[in-house]
Structure formats: C-alpha cells, structure tokens
Design a protein around this motif. Structure first.
Motif, PDB file in Angstrom:
ATOM      1  N   PRO A  25      30.168  15.466  46.068  1.00  0.00           N
ATOM      2  CA  PRO A  25      30.704  16.549  45.974  1.00  0.00           C
ATOM      3  C   PRO A  25      31.482  16.981  45.241  1.00  0.00           C
ATOM      4  N   LEU A  26      32.371  15.643  44.875  1.00  0.00           N
ATOM      5  CA  LEU A  26      34.252  16.397  44.514  1.00  0.00           C
ATOM      6  C   LEU A  26      34.046  15.457  43.142  1.00  0.00           C
ATOM      7  N   TYR A  27      33.006  14.009  43.249  1.00  0.00           N
ATOM      8  CA  TYR A  27      32.864  13.841  41.704  1.00  0.00           C
ATOM      9  C   TYR A  27      31.847  14.662  40.985  1.00  0.00           C
ATOM     10  N   ALA A  28      31.034  14.760  41.772  1.00  0.00           N
ATOM     11  CA  ALA A  28      30.037  15.489  40.476  1.00  0.00           C
ATOM     12  C   ALA A  28      30.702  17.379  40.242  1.00  0.00           C
ATOM     13  N   SER A  29      31.217  17.823  41.020  1.00  0.00           N
ATOM     14  CA  SER A  29      31.741  18.812  40.273  1.00  0.00           C
ATOM     15  C   SER A  29      32.817  19.084  40.082  1.00  0.00           C
ATOM     16  N   ILE A  30      33.414  17.553  39.369  1.00  0.00           N
ATOM     17  CA  ILE A  30      34.206  17.248  38.163  1.00  0.00           C
ATOM     18  C   ILE A  30      33.215  17.084  36.777  1.00  0.00           C
ATOM     19  N   GLU A  31      32.451  16.085  37.139  1.00  0.00           N
ATOM     20  CA  GLU A  31      31.326  16.210  36.116  1.00  0.00           C
ATOM     21  C   GLU A  31      30.752  17.924  35.466  1.00  0.00           C
ATOM     22  N   ALA A  32      30.402  18.577  36.713  1.00  0.00           N
ATOM     23  CA  ALA A  32      30.048  19.545  36.515  1.00  0.00           C
ATOM     24  C   ALA A  32      31.166  20.437  35.514  1.00  0.00           C
ATOM     25  N   MET A  33      32.182  20.597  35.840  1.00  0.00           N
ATOM     26  CA  MET A  33      33.281  21.418  34.571  1.00  0.00           C
ATOM     27  C   MET A  33      33.785  20.840  33.821  1.00  0.00           C
ATOM     28  N   GLU A  34      33.479  19.775  33.926  1.00  0.00           N
ATOM     29  CA  GLU A  34      33.285  18.499  32.250  1.00  0.00           C
ATOM     30  C   GLU A  34      31.964  18.718  31.428  1.00  0.00           C
ATOM     31  N   SER A  35      30.967  19.220  31.959  1.00  0.00           N
ATOM     32  CA  SER A  35      29.648  19.494  31.322  1.00  0.00           C
ATOM     33  C   SER A  35      29.917  20.490  30.590  1.00  0.00           C
ATOM     34  N   ILE A  36      29.143  20.863  29.746  1.00  0.00           N
ATOM     35  CA  ILE A  36      29.032  21.632  28.493  1.00  0.00           C
ATOM     36  C   ILE A  36      28.048  23.107  29.237  1.00  0.00           C
ATOM     37  N   THR A  37      27.244  22.793  29.911  1.00  0.00           N
ATOM     38  CA  THR A  37      26.450  23.654  30.700  1.00  0.00           C
ATOM     39  C   THR A  37      27.646  24.318  31.930  1.00  0.00           C
ATOM     40  N   LYS A  38      26.692  25.866  32.051  1.00  0.00           N
ATOM     41  CA  LYS A  38      27.259  26.743  33.604  1.00  0.00           C
ATOM     42  C   LYS A  38      26.227  26.163  34.548  1.00  0.00           C
ATOM     43  N   HIS A  39      25.041  25.915  34.317  1.00  0.00           N
ATOM     44  CA  HIS A  39      23.979  26.016  35.490  1.00  0.00           C
ATOM     45  C   HIS A  39      24.433  24.697  36.727  1.00  0.00           C
ATOM     46  N   ASP A  40      25.203  23.943  36.337  1.00  0.00           N
ATOM     47  CA  ASP A  40      25.608  22.878  37.435  1.00  0.00           C
ATOM     48  C   ASP A  40      27.091  23.409  37.618  1.00  0.00           C
ATOM     49  N   ASN A  41      27.460  23.625  37.318  1.00  0.00           N
ATOM     50  CA  ASN A  41      29.264  24.680  37.647  1.00  0.00           C
ATOM     51  C   ASN A  41      28.508  25.651  39.014  1.00  0.00           C
ATOM     52  N   GLU A  42      27.578  26.118  39.036  1.00  0.00           N
ATOM     53  CA  GLU A  42      27.355  27.142  39.934  1.00  0.00           C
ATOM     54  C   GLU A  42      26.666  26.540  40.906  1.00  0.00           C
ATOM     55  N   GLN A  43      25.946  25.369  41.136  1.00  0.00           N
ATOM     56  CA  GLN A  43      25.951  25.052  42.211  1.00  0.00           C
ATOM     57  C   GLN A  43      26.707  24.277  43.173  1.00  0.00           C
ATOM     58  N   TRP A  44      27.459  23.858  41.892  1.00  0.00           N
ATOM     59  CA  TRP A  44      29.157  23.113  42.359  1.00  0.00           C
ATOM     60  C   TRP A  44      29.361  24.441  43.279  1.00  0.00           C
ATOM     61  N   LEU A  45      29.663  24.891  42.808  1.00  0.00           N
ATOM     62  CA  LEU A  45      30.429  25.582  43.546  1.00  0.00           C
ATOM     63  C   LEU A  45      29.690  26.604  44.488  1.00  0.00           C
ATOM     64  N   ALA A  46      29.129  26.954  44.411  1.00  0.00           N
ATOM     65  CA  ALA A  46      27.669  27.108  45.904  1.00  0.00           C
ATOM     66  C   ALA A  46      28.071  26.563  46.463  1.00  0.00           C
ATOM     67  N   TYR A  47      27.877  25.256  46.375  1.00  0.00           N
ATOM     68  CA  TYR A  47      28.543  24.316  47.858  1.00  0.00           C
ATOM     69  C   TYR A  47      29.409  24.303  47.381  1.00  0.00           C
ATOM     70  N   TRP A  48      30.827  24.604  47.523  1.00  0.00           N
ATOM     71  CA  TRP A  48      32.081  25.108  48.590  1.00  0.00           C
ATOM     72  C   TRP A  48      32.319  25.679  49.165  1.00  0.00           C
ATOM     73  N   ILE A  49      31.137  27.270  48.870  1.00  0.00           N
ATOM     74  CA  ILE A  49      31.620  28.203  49.465  1.00  0.00           C
ATOM     75  C   ILE A  49      30.815  27.799  50.851  1.00  0.00           C
ATOM     76  N   ILE A  50      29.541  27.519  50.602  1.00  0.00           N
ATOM     77  CA  ILE A  50      28.633  26.700  52.191  1.00  0.00           C
ATOM     78  C   ILE A  50      29.265  26.613  52.791  1.00  0.00           C
ATOM     79  N   TYR A  51      29.972  25.067  51.735  1.00  0.00           N
ATOM     80  CA  TYR A  51      30.134  24.107  53.055  1.00  0.00           C
ATOM     81  C   TYR A  51      32.027  25.019  53.765  1.00  0.00           C
ATOM     82  N   SER A  52      32.289  25.532  53.125  1.00  0.00           N
ATOM     83  CA  SER A  52      34.014  26.074  53.447  1.00  0.00           C
ATOM     84  C   SER A  52      33.540  26.844  54.425  1.00  0.00           C
ATOM     85  N   PHE A  53      32.246  27.716  54.035  1.00  0.00           N
ATOM     86  CA  PHE A  53      31.909  28.783  55.817  1.00  0.00           C
ATOM     87  C   PHE A  53      31.560  27.340  56.804  1.00  0.00           C
ATOM     88  N   LEU A  54      31.134  26.706  56.532  1.00  0.00           N
ATOM     89  CA  LEU A  54      29.918  25.615  57.531  1.00  0.00           C
ATOM     90  C   LEU A  54      31.529  25.071  58.491  1.00  0.00           C
TER      91      LEU A  54
END
Length: 136
Positions: A25-54
């Motif tokens: 997830p750390l690697y994918a989050s960095i890749e998402a931040m560096e990509s042009i689209t925002k769709h993958d940013n939302e997936q990984w931000l959602a992951y960190w929210i859910i994982y933090s809650f867990l």
C-alpha cells in the motif's frame, strides 16, 4: 511433516503481513500520488482510512483478539481484499460505510457534507501544476 509445514506457513505469514498491510500500500500510494489521475488517489486514501480504523479497533479490543486464534489470518484476507486492485475493497468500504456515516452525521447536525473537498483538490491540483512548471 506437519511441524515443517506449520513452520513454513508461519514464516509466510510473517512476511506476508507487513508486505500486504504496509509495504505494497505504501508503494501504491506513492505511485498514485505521482500519477496524473486522481481515481487511484481516492482508492489509496480510502485504504489508509480503513486500515487506520482497523488498527485502532485492534488496539482497543486486543485482549479479546488474543483468544481468537485465526484473527491474524482473517485480517490478512480482509486487508488483501482492501488492497488488491481487482476488488478495490477499500473504495467499496469507504463508499458503503464511512461515507454513509459521515453523511448521516452531517445531515443530523446540520453540517454541509464534504465542504472542504473541492478546496483541497484545487489546492493539490495547483501544486501539481507548479511542480510540473518547475520541472519543465
């Protein structure tokens, strides 16, 4: 033979846990931040929210989880579902549970739902443009 298999499975779990829950997830989050689209940013931000809650829930109910011998395996399967791009489980969990709870809370208390989201995205968009100009 059974003891050797248990040792192998135990070692795989030891490596798979941190890889699946943090490293990928750390690697994918960095890749998402560096990509042009925002769709993958939302997936990984959602992951960190859910994982933090867990993780928070785990801390709170740790004594009870110690009695459940398969908790770690269940957690790995669940996190796998959250992480793997085929499922996009984090985005699903966010939309169905987190977002719905925020909407309920905001409507109950008279708040405007997601008021700052556009301002934040505009801020991020401006920063990406500034960075692009810097590198050009």
């Amino acid at each position: 033979m059974g003891e050797a298999l248990y040792t192998v499975v135990s070692q795989v779990r030891t490596v798979a846990g941190p890889f699946l829950t943090l490293l990928y997830p750390l690697y994918a989050s960095i890749e998402a931040m560096e990509s042009i689209t925002k769709h993958d940013n939302e997936q990984w931000l959602a992951y960190w929210i859910i994982y933090s809650f867990l993780a928070l829930i785990e801390i709170i109910i740790q004594p009870a989880l110690e009695t459940v011998s398969i908790w770690y395996d269940v957690k790995l399967v669940f996190v796998g579902w959250l992480v793997l791009p085929q499922f996009k489980g984090a985005a699903v969990m966010y939309q169905k549970f987190v977002r719905e709870q925020i909407k309920k809370y905001n409507s109950k208390h008279g708040h405007t739902a997601f008021k700052g989201k556009n301002k934040f995205m505009d801020f991020m968009h401006d920063k990406k443009e500034e960075a692009q100009e810097y590198y050009d």
